[in-house]
Design a protein around this motif. Sequence first.
Motif, PDB file in Angstrom:
ATOM      1  N   GLY A 194       0.759  -1.382   0.023  1.00 37.84           N
ATOM      2  CA  GLY A 194      -0.116  -0.003  -0.119  1.00 37.84           C
ATOM      3  C   GLY A 194       0.828   1.192   0.113  1.00 37.84           C
ATOM      4  N   LEU A 195       2.144   1.122   0.716  1.00 44.35           N
ATOM      5  CA  LEU A 195       2.894   2.319   0.635  1.00 44.35           C
ATOM      6  C   LEU A 195       3.487   2.477  -0.599  1.00 44.35           C
ATOM      7  CD1 LEU A 195       4.599   2.017   4.209  1.00 44.35           C
ATOM      8  CD2 LEU A 195       2.638   3.722   3.692  1.00 44.35           C
ATOM      9  N   THR A 196       3.681   1.529  -1.361  1.00 41.54           N
ATOM     10  CA  THR A 196       4.409   1.741  -2.825  1.00 41.54           C
ATOM     11  C   THR A 196       3.476   1.839  -4.000  1.00 41.54           C
ATOM     12  OG1 THR A 196       4.736  -0.760  -2.686  1.00 41.54           O
ATOM     13  CG2 THR A 196       6.423   0.452  -1.692  1.00 41.54           C
ATOM     14  N   HIS A 197       2.338   1.727  -3.749  1.00 39.38           N
ATOM     15  CA  HIS A 197       1.365   1.902  -4.660  1.00 39.38           C
ATOM     16  C   HIS A 197       0.273   3.006  -4.705  1.00 39.38           C
ATOM     17  CE1 HIS A 197       3.314  -2.006  -5.439  1.00 39.38           C
ATOM     18  NE2 HIS A 197       2.958  -1.788  -6.671  1.00 39.38           N
ATOM     19  N   GLY A 198      -0.426   3.495  -5.452  1.00 38.91           N
ATOM     20  CA  GLY A 198      -1.734   4.268  -5.233  1.00 38.91           C
ATOM     21  C   GLY A 198      -1.701   5.207  -4.242  1.00 38.91           C
ATOM     22  N   ALA A 199      -2.835   5.351  -3.555  1.00 41.88           N
ATOM     23  CA  ALA A 199      -2.986   6.790  -2.660  1.00 41.88           C
ATOM     24  C   ALA A 199      -1.810   6.439  -1.494  1.00 41.88           C
ATOM     25  CB  ALA A 199      -4.376   6.682  -2.033  1.00 41.88           C
ATOM     26  N   GLY A 200      -1.541   5.667  -1.006  1.00 41.38           N
ATOM     27  CA  GLY A 200      -0.345   5.467  -0.175  1.00 41.38           C
ATOM     28  C   GLY A 200       0.872   6.056  -0.648  1.00 41.38           C
ATOM     29  N   LEU A 201       1.276   5.573  -1.928  1.00 40.10           N
ATOM     30  CA  LEU A 201       2.633   6.143  -2.292  1.00 40.10           C
ATOM     31  C   LEU A 201       2.395   7.708  -2.503  1.00 40.10           C
ATOM     32  CD1 LEU A 201       5.325   6.026  -3.826  1.00 40.10           C
ATOM     33  CD2 LEU A 201       4.081   5.173  -6.040  1.00 40.10           C
ATOM     34  N   ALA A 202       1.241   8.149  -3.072  1.00 41.49           N
ATOM     35  CA  ALA A 202       0.818   9.763  -3.110  1.00 41.49           C
ATOM     36  C   ALA A 202       1.291  10.413  -1.999  1.00 41.49           C
ATOM     37  CB  ALA A 202      -0.381   9.821  -3.772  1.00 41.49           C
ATOM     38  N   PHE A 203       1.058   9.870  -0.696  1.00 40.98           N
ATOM     39  CA  PHE A 203       1.024  10.538   0.363  1.00 40.98           C
ATOM     40  C   PHE A 203       2.445  10.560   0.777  1.00 40.98           C
ATOM     41  CE2 PHE A 203      -3.586  10.944   0.567  1.00 40.98           C
ATOM     42  CZ  PHE A 203      -3.889  12.019   1.080  1.00 40.98           C
ATOM     43  N   VAL A 204       3.232   9.374   0.456  1.00 42.39           N
ATOM     44  CA  VAL A 204       4.354   9.048   0.944  1.00 42.39           C
ATOM     45  C   VAL A 204       5.282  10.323   0.161  1.00 42.39           C
ATOM     46  CG1 VAL A 204       6.715   7.803   0.442  1.00 42.39           C
ATOM     47  CG2 VAL A 204       4.473   6.558   1.536  1.00 42.39           C
ATOM     48  N   ILE A 205       5.150  10.368  -0.991  1.00 38.99           N
ATOM     49  CA  ILE A 205       5.628  11.364  -1.857  1.00 38.99           C
ATOM     50  C   ILE A 205       5.458  12.876  -1.201  1.00 38.99           C
ATOM     51  CG2 ILE A 205       5.830  12.392  -4.098  1.00 38.99           C
ATOM     52  CD1 ILE A 205       5.109   9.732  -5.213  1.00 38.99           C
ATOM     53  N   VAL A 206       4.252  13.121  -0.823  1.00 42.94           N
ATOM     54  CA  VAL A 206       3.929  14.297  -0.182  1.00 42.94           C
ATOM     55  C   VAL A 206       4.938  14.600   1.096  1.00 42.94           C
ATOM     56  CG1 VAL A 206       2.200  15.751   1.144  1.00 42.94           C
ATOM     57  CG2 VAL A 206       1.785  14.725  -1.224  1.00 42.94           C
ATOM     58  N   ALA A 207       4.811  13.366   1.625  1.00 42.63           N
ATOM     59  CA  ALA A 207       5.727  13.518   2.833  1.00 42.63           C
ATOM     60  C   ALA A 207       7.284  13.826   2.711  1.00 42.63           C
ATOM     61  CB  ALA A 207       5.546  12.096   3.881  1.00 42.63           C
ATOM     62  N   VAL A 208       7.679  13.208   1.417  1.00 42.39           N
ATOM     63  CA  VAL A 208       9.175  13.371   1.254  1.00 42.39           C
ATOM     64  C   VAL A 208       9.444  14.777   0.902  1.00 42.39           C
ATOM     65  CG1 VAL A 208      10.916  12.840  -0.453  1.00 42.39           C
ATOM     66  CG2 VAL A 208       9.477  11.009   0.309  1.00 42.39           C
ATOM     67  N   VAL A 209       8.464  15.446   0.034  1.00 41.89           N
ATOM     68  CA  VAL A 209       8.415  16.529  -0.345  1.00 41.89           C
ATOM     69  C   VAL A 209       8.493  17.835   0.773  1.00 41.89           C
ATOM     70  CG1 VAL A 209       7.492  18.578  -1.715  1.00 41.89           C
ATOM     71  CG2 VAL A 209       7.676  16.269  -2.604  1.00 41.89           C
ATOM     72  N   ALA A 210       7.552  17.391   1.619  1.00 42.07           N
ATOM     73  CA  ALA A 210       7.560  18.198   2.828  1.00 42.07           C
ATOM     74  C   ALA A 210       8.827  17.924   3.884  1.00 42.07           C
ATOM     75  CB  ALA A 210       6.076  17.894   3.881  1.00 42.07           C
ATOM     76  N   THR A 211       9.385  16.936   3.860  1.00 41.49           N
ATOM     77  CA  THR A 211      10.546  16.742   4.656  1.00 41.49           C
ATOM     78  C   THR A 211      11.679  17.642   4.023  1.00 41.49           C
ATOM     79  OG1 THR A 211      10.114  14.313   4.935  1.00 41.49           O
ATOM     80  CG2 THR A 211      12.325  15.124   5.311  1.00 41.49           C
ATOM     81  N   LEU A 212      11.928  17.439   2.662  1.00 40.41           N
ATOM     82  CA  LEU A 212      12.821  18.387   2.072  1.00 40.41           C
ATOM     83  C   LEU A 212      12.489  19.906   2.303  1.00 40.41           C
ATOM     84  CD1 LEU A 212      13.022  16.717  -1.434  1.00 40.41           C
ATOM     85  CD2 LEU A 212      14.676  16.534   0.585  1.00 40.41           C
ATOM     86  N   ALA A 213      11.504  20.400   2.138  1.00 39.73           N
ATOM     87  CA  ALA A 213      10.952  21.444   2.419  1.00 39.73           C
ATOM     88  C   ALA A 213      11.014  22.258   3.689  1.00 39.73           C
ATOM     89  CB  ALA A 213       9.415  21.771   2.074  1.00 39.73           C
ATOM     90  N   THR A 214      11.041  21.387   4.942  1.00 40.50           N
ATOM     91  CA  THR A 214      11.358  21.644   6.151  1.00 40.50           C
ATOM     92  C   THR A 214      12.633  21.694   6.530  1.00 40.50           C
ATOM     93  OG1 THR A 214       9.216  20.073   6.967  1.00 40.50           O
ATOM     94  CG2 THR A 214      11.047  20.705   8.569  1.00 40.50           C
ATOM     95  N   GLY A 215      13.517  20.962   5.737  1.00 43.15           N
ATOM     96  CA  GLY A 215      14.873  21.050   5.997  1.00 43.15           C
ATOM     97  C   GLY A 215      15.405  22.498   5.394  1.00 43.15           C
ATOM     98  N   GLY A 216      14.796  23.020   4.229  1.00 44.68           N
ATOM     99  CA  GLY A 216      15.038  24.314   3.478  1.00 44.68           C
ATOM    100  C   GLY A 216      14.582  25.343   4.535  1.00 44.68           C
ATOM    101  N   LEU A 217      13.517  25.354   4.984  1.00 44.48           N
ATOM    102  CA  LEU A 217      13.018  26.390   5.991  1.00 44.48           C
ATOM    103  C   LEU A 217      13.798  26.403   7.247  1.00 44.48           C
ATOM    104  CD1 LEU A 217       9.145  25.648   5.259  1.00 44.48           C
ATOM    105  CD2 LEU A 217      10.432  27.588   4.601  1.00 44.48           C
ATOM    106  N   LEU A 218      14.318  25.312   7.731  1.00 36.89           N
ATOM    107  CA  LEU A 218      15.119  25.303   9.135  1.00 36.89           C
ATOM    108  C   LEU A 218      16.456  26.034   8.857  1.00 36.89           C
ATOM    109  CD1 LEU A 218      14.462  21.908  10.436  1.00 36.89           C
ATOM    110  CD2 LEU A 218      13.704  24.058  11.263  1.00 36.89           C
TER     111      LEU A 218
END
Length: 347
Positions: free
Chosen positions: A227-251
Motif C-alpha cells: 500500500g505504501l508503494t502503490h496508489g494513494a499510499g504512495l502519493a502521500f509518501v511522496i507528499v511526506a518526502v517533499v515536505a521533509t525537503l521543504a522543512t529542511g530548507g525552511l530550518l
Amino acid sequence: MMADVIAVVLLLAVVAYACAGGTDYGAGFWDLTAGGAERGKRPRRLIDHAMAPVWEVNNVWLVFVLVIMWTGFPVLFQTVFSAMWLPLALAAVGMVLRGAGFALRKPARRLAGRRLYGAVFAVSSLLTPFFLGAAAGGIASGRVAPGTPAADDAWSNPTSVLFGLLAVAATALLGAVFLAADARRFDAPELDGYFRKRAFGALAAVAVLAVITLFVTHGDAPHVWRGLTHGAGLAFVIVAVVATLATGGLLLRASGSWSRVAAVTVVGSAVIAWGMAQRPYLIPTSLTVAEGAGAGSTLRWLGVVTLVAVLLVFPAVAFLYWLDTHGELESLADADLRRRGTGDHGW
C-alpha cells in the motif's frame, strides 16, 4: 458507505492527535535532553510558556479517536485493547503522569520537587509516544486479529519497534520546530537557533527511520508495504518526502509559520499514508472496514455528532491555536530567556 466515511474521520482524528499532541510530546523530549538545572533553564522556561495554554486542549483529538473507535468500530476497539492492553496501559499511565508532572513542577517550592516532577513529565513524554507507536505497528503488521490473546509479539516485533521510534522522532521534530518559532515570537532568537539545530537532527532521524521502516515492512507487513508503494499510499509518501525537503530548507533560516506547516505536513502525510496503505482493512488482513463497523444507526448518529463537532469544536480549537500563536494568551517576560552575560552560554 457510512462506514468508510467514519473510517476516514477516525484516520483524520489520529492525524490531528499525532500532530497537535505530538508537538507537546516533542517539547517534553527536548525538556528531557536539555541538560542540568542551569544549562537547561532557558529551554525549559520556553517549553513551559509555549505548552501552558494548549497542552490540555490537544487531548481533545485523543478523545475523538477513542470515541470513534469504541462506537463506530467496536470489534476494532475490542481487538486492539485486548491484544495490546499492556503497551496501551503503559501509554495511558504515561499520559496521566506526564500531565501531573507538567502541572506540578512549576508551583513546586523545593528544588527536589521540581526536579522530580520535571523528570516524570520528560520521561513520560518519551515513553508514551513510543508505546502508542508500537501499538500502531502491531496493527499495521497484522499481528492482532479478532480473538487474538494478549502477547508480547503483538507489540514487540520489528514493525512495532520501528513505529515506536518513528513516533518519538516525529514528535521530537514537531516539538523542536514549534519551539523554535515560539522562541522568535517571545523575542529569544538564541533559542530559535538552539531548537532549529535539534529540529535538523530530529528530521534526519525521521528520514532514516522511515526508510528503514519501509524496508522492514516488505517482509514483516507485506500488505502495508504494498500500500505504501502503490496508489494513494504512495502519493502521500511522496507528499511526506517533499515536505521533509521543504522543512529542511525552511530550518536554514529564522523560524516562521511556514516551518510549522511543513513539519506538520511531514507527520500528517506519513500517518495518512499508513491509513491509505491498509485499505480496505482496519487490521491487515483480518478485519475490513465493513466487517469491523458498528450498526448502521450507530454510524449515522456518529456522523451527526462528528458534524456537530466540526461546526462547534473545531472552530473553537482553531481560534485557541490562533490566539496562542499570535501571543494573545500569555506574555513572556522572563529575563532568563534573553542572553545576559557569559553565564547564559551553557546551552
